[in-house]
Design a protein around this motif. Structure first.
Motif, PDB file in Angstrom:
ATOM      1  N   GLN A 281      -2.888  17.321  -0.948  1.00 33.41           N
ATOM      2  CA  GLN A 281      -3.939  18.261  -1.416  1.00 33.41           C
ATOM      3  C   GLN A 281      -3.914  19.533  -0.601  1.00 33.41           C
ATOM      4  O   GLN A 281      -4.129  20.526  -1.153  1.00 33.41           O
ATOM      5  CB  GLN A 281      -5.181  17.535  -1.513  1.00 33.41           C
ATOM      6  CG  GLN A 281      -5.218  16.503  -2.407  1.00 33.41           C
ATOM      7  CD  GLN A 281      -6.499  15.561  -2.309  1.00 33.41           C
ATOM      8  OE1 GLN A 281      -7.786  16.082  -1.504  1.00 33.41           O
ATOM      9  NE2 GLN A 281      -6.983  14.694  -3.126  1.00 33.41           N
TER      10      GLN A 281
ATOM     11  N   ARG B 234      -4.724  -1.637   7.810  1.00 34.06           N
ATOM     12  CA  ARG B 234      -5.630  -0.657   8.238  1.00 34.06           C
ATOM     13  C   ARG B 234      -4.551   0.708   8.309  1.00 34.06           C
ATOM     14  O   ARG B 234      -4.676   1.777   7.838  1.00 34.06           O
ATOM     15  CB  ARG B 234      -6.287  -0.882   9.450  1.00 34.06           C
ATOM     16  CG  ARG B 234      -7.530  -1.503   9.228  1.00 34.06           C
ATOM     17  CD  ARG B 234      -8.234  -1.825  10.570  1.00 34.06           C
ATOM     18  NE  ARG B 234      -9.573  -2.620  10.352  1.00 34.06           N
ATOM     19  CZ  ARG B 234     -10.200  -3.344  11.016  1.00 34.06           C
ATOM     20  NH1 ARG B 234      -9.870  -3.136  12.457  1.00 34.06           N
ATOM     21  NH2 ARG B 234     -11.143  -4.176  11.003  1.00 34.06           N
TER      22      ARG B 234
ATOM     23  N   HIS C 237       0.714  -1.143   0.132  1.00 31.72           N
ATOM     24  CA  HIS C 237       0.126  -0.066  -0.052  1.00 31.72           C
ATOM     25  C   HIS C 237       0.826   1.212   0.023  1.00 31.72           C
ATOM     26  O   HIS C 237       0.403   2.277  -0.648  1.00 31.72           O
ATOM     27  CB  HIS C 237      -0.797  -0.103   1.198  1.00 31.72           C
ATOM     28  CG  HIS C 237      -1.955  -1.148   1.356  1.00 31.72           C
ATOM     29  ND1 HIS C 237      -3.012  -1.110   0.474  1.00 31.72           N
ATOM     30  CD2 HIS C 237      -1.840  -2.203   1.884  1.00 31.72           C
ATOM     31  CE1 HIS C 237      -3.729  -2.195   0.733  1.00 31.72           C
ATOM     32  NE2 HIS C 237      -2.914  -3.036   1.501  1.00 31.72           N
TER      33      HIS C 237
ATOM     34  N   GLU D 141      -2.406  11.626   1.151  1.00 33.56           N
ATOM     35  CA  GLU D 141      -2.823  12.345  -0.093  1.00 33.56           C
ATOM     36  C   GLU D 141      -3.710  13.647   0.504  1.00 33.56           C
ATOM     37  O   GLU D 141      -3.766  14.618  -0.190  1.00 33.56           O
ATOM     38  CB  GLU D 141      -4.036  11.261  -0.590  1.00 33.56           C
ATOM     39  CG  GLU D 141      -4.733  11.694  -1.836  1.00 33.56           C
ATOM     40  CD  GLU D 141      -3.729  12.303  -2.963  1.00 33.56           C
ATOM     41  OE1 GLU D 141      -4.436  13.248  -3.534  1.00 33.56           O
ATOM     42  OE2 GLU D 141      -2.715  11.940  -3.301  1.00 33.56           O
ATOM     43  N   ALA D 142      -4.268  13.655   1.716  1.00 26.57           N
ATOM     44  CA  ALA D 142      -5.046  14.754   2.014  1.00 26.57           C
ATOM     45  C   ALA D 142      -3.906  15.674   2.490  1.00 26.57           C
ATOM     46  O   ALA D 142      -4.004  16.994   2.257  1.00 26.57           O
ATOM     47  CB  ALA D 142      -5.639  14.293   3.494  1.00 26.57           C
ATOM     48  N   ASP D 143      -2.721  15.408   2.956  1.00 24.77           N
ATOM     49  CA  ASP D 143      -1.645  16.523   3.049  1.00 24.77           C
ATOM     50  C   ASP D 143      -1.140  17.103   1.791  1.00 24.77           C
ATOM     51  O   ASP D 143      -0.730  18.170   1.740  1.00 24.77           O
ATOM     52  CB  ASP D 143      -0.347  15.746   3.891  1.00 24.77           C
ATOM     53  CG  ASP D 143      -0.706  15.504   5.352  1.00 24.77           C
ATOM     54  OD1 ASP D 143      -1.670  16.071   5.799  1.00 24.77           O
ATOM     55  OD2 ASP D 143       0.215  14.613   5.956  1.00 24.77           O
TER      56      ASP D 143
ATOM     57  N   ILE E  95      -3.242   1.750   4.729  1.00 22.32           N
ATOM     58  CA  ILE E  95      -4.255   2.328   4.141  1.00 22.32           C
ATOM     59  C   ILE E  95      -4.533   4.063   4.746  1.00 22.32           C
ATOM     60  O   ILE E  95      -4.805   4.981   4.176  1.00 22.32           O
ATOM     61  CB  ILE E  95      -5.736   1.768   4.135  1.00 22.32           C
ATOM     62  CG1 ILE E  95      -5.500   0.509   2.943  1.00 22.32           C
ATOM     63  CG2 ILE E  95      -6.817   2.648   3.465  1.00 22.32           C
ATOM     64  CD1 ILE E  95      -6.592  -0.447   3.081  1.00 22.32           C
ATOM     65  N   ASP E  96      -4.287   3.988   6.029  1.00 17.94           N
ATOM     66  CA  ASP E  96      -4.751   5.392   6.693  1.00 17.94           C
ATOM     67  C   ASP E  96      -3.509   6.177   6.449  1.00 17.94           C
ATOM     68  O   ASP E  96      -3.663   7.241   6.347  1.00 17.94           O
ATOM     69  CB  ASP E  96      -4.656   5.196   8.211  1.00 17.94           C
ATOM     70  CG  ASP E  96      -5.904   4.402   8.964  1.00 17.94           C
ATOM     71  OD1 ASP E  96      -7.020   4.394   8.164  1.00 17.94           O
ATOM     72  OD2 ASP E  96      -6.151   4.013  10.042  1.00 17.94           O
ATOM     73  N   ARG E  97      -2.169   5.665   6.288  1.00 15.11           N
ATOM     74  CA  ARG E  97      -1.230   6.423   6.190  1.00 15.11           C
ATOM     75  C   ARG E  97      -1.451   7.084   4.383  1.00 15.11           C
ATOM     76  O   ARG E  97      -1.101   8.165   4.105  1.00 15.11           O
ATOM     77  CB  ARG E  97       0.247   5.943   6.027  1.00 15.11           C
ATOM     78  CG  ARG E  97       1.588   6.353   5.760  1.00 15.11           C
ATOM     79  CD  ARG E  97       1.635   7.783   6.450  1.00 15.11           C
ATOM     80  NE  ARG E  97       1.669   7.723   8.003  1.00 15.11           N
ATOM     81  CZ  ARG E  97       2.955   7.450   8.772  1.00 15.11           C
ATOM     82  NH1 ARG E  97       3.941   7.788   7.900  1.00 15.11           N
ATOM     83  NH2 ARG E  97       3.117   7.281   9.851  1.00 15.11           N
ATOM     84  N   VAL E  98      -1.687   6.231   3.668  1.00 13.74           N
ATOM     85  CA  VAL E  98      -1.885   6.642   2.162  1.00 13.74           C
ATOM     86  C   VAL E  98      -2.901   7.795   2.288  1.00 13.74           C
ATOM     87  O   VAL E  98      -2.650   8.716   1.607  1.00 13.74           O
ATOM     88  CB  VAL E  98      -2.292   5.311   1.365  1.00 13.74           C
ATOM     89  CG1 VAL E  98      -2.761   5.713  -0.002  1.00 13.74           C
ATOM     90  CG2 VAL E  98      -1.310   4.526   1.109  1.00 13.74           C
ATOM     91  N   ARG E  99      -4.019   7.458   2.902  1.00 18.11           N
ATOM     92  CA  ARG E  99      -5.004   8.734   2.828  1.00 18.11           C
ATOM     93  C   ARG E  99      -4.494  10.191   3.588  1.00 18.11           C
ATOM     94  O   ARG E  99      -4.828  10.992   2.927  1.00 18.11           O
ATOM     95  CB  ARG E  99      -6.310   8.053   3.553  1.00 18.11           C
ATOM     96  CG  ARG E  99      -7.173   6.905   2.634  1.00 18.11           C
ATOM     97  CD  ARG E  99      -8.411   6.485   3.576  1.00 18.11           C
ATOM     98  NE  ARG E  99      -9.055   5.433   2.872  1.00 18.11           N
ATOM     99  CZ  ARG E  99      -9.852   4.597   3.498  1.00 18.11           C
ATOM    100  NH1 ARG E  99      -9.785   4.569   4.842  1.00 18.11           N
ATOM    101  NH2 ARG E  99     -10.537   3.727   2.959  1.00 18.11           N
ATOM    102  N   LYS E 100      -3.631   9.783   4.649  1.00 18.89           N
ATOM    103  CA  LYS E 100      -3.272  11.087   5.122  1.00 18.89           C
ATOM    104  C   LYS E 100      -2.296  11.833   4.379  1.00 18.89           C
ATOM    105  O   LYS E 100      -2.446  12.797   4.275  1.00 18.89           O
ATOM    106  CB  LYS E 100      -2.681  10.612   6.590  1.00 18.89           C
ATOM    107  CG  LYS E 100      -2.018  11.869   7.317  1.00 18.89           C
ATOM    108  CD  LYS E 100      -1.571  11.516   8.420  1.00 18.89           C
ATOM    109  CE  LYS E 100      -0.962  12.809   9.367  1.00 18.89           C
ATOM    110  NZ  LYS E 100      -0.298  13.914   8.549  1.00 18.89           N
TER     111      LYS E 100
END
Length: 197
Positions: A105, A91, A50, A101-103, A94-99
């Motif tokens: 953006q 989990r 991931h 991406e949010a960072d 995936i949380d790290r990937v989402r964070k």
């Protein structure tokens, strides 16, 4: 045909892992070291499926292993430990990937808004900007941790991992300090009239 010996070995291994995790739940540090040695390669594999960035991947692996120590008492021995550990690893990854991406953006939005406020394209230009009295005052007003991170990241041009090593903190923490410091500078410069927006 399925080899009975292989199946028996697998059952025995799963039973050993179950007892190992129960020992960890009881606070047995030696059991945790054995669990760590047995599962770290698998956790690394699951996380890297991931998280592509090597440094972030290593951070997530450490987080997962720490979480195994802290949450071992929540393990349900009716299920194979490998499934429980894999769920935690995936989990976290995936949380790290989402964070991340949010960072990215958020940084892109902030960067676009203040693109011409401070140009850190080169050390010379950054040093030229620092000669401005208002910026020097804004840098001096930063909390010490943010000030150190901003100077090292943007003037000494250390990479994220180099910054983390220099500060003695995880990469994510180092990057957050530098980013928060730059944002505080932008707000301060905006209030002082340096940034025309």
């Amino acid at each position: 045909m399925w080899n009975v010996t292989v199946y028996d070995d697998l059952l025995l291994r799963r039973d050993e892992e179950r007892h190992l995790l129960l020992d960890v739940a009881a606070g047995d540090r030696a059991a945790f070291r054995r669990l760590h040695d047995r599962f770290r390669p698998l956790v690394e594999h699951w996380v890297r499926n991931h998280v592509v960035d090597r440094w972030q991947s290593e951070e997530v692996v450490q987080d997962v292993l720490l979480e195994l120590w802290r949450l071992a008492d929540r393990y349900d021995p009716r299920h194979p430990p490998v499934s429980w550990i894999r769920t935690i690893a995936q989990r976290r990854a995936i949380d790290r990937v989402r964070k991340a991406e949010a960072d990215r953006q958020r940084d892109a939005r902030v960067g676009a808004r203040y693109a011409d406020a401070v140009d850190h394209a080169s050390v010379e230009r950054a040093e030229g900007v620092l000669e401005r009295e208002s910026l020097r005052r804004a840098v001096a007003a930063l909390p010490p941790r943010q000030r150190e991170a901003v100077v090292l990241r943007h003037l000494a041009e250390l990479s994220g991992p180099e910054l983390a090593e220099r500060l003695g903190v995880p990469v994510g923490t180092a990057k957050t300090r530098a980013r928060d410091g730059v944002q505080a500078l932008r707000r301060s410069l905006g209030r002082s009239g340096v940034v025309d927006r």
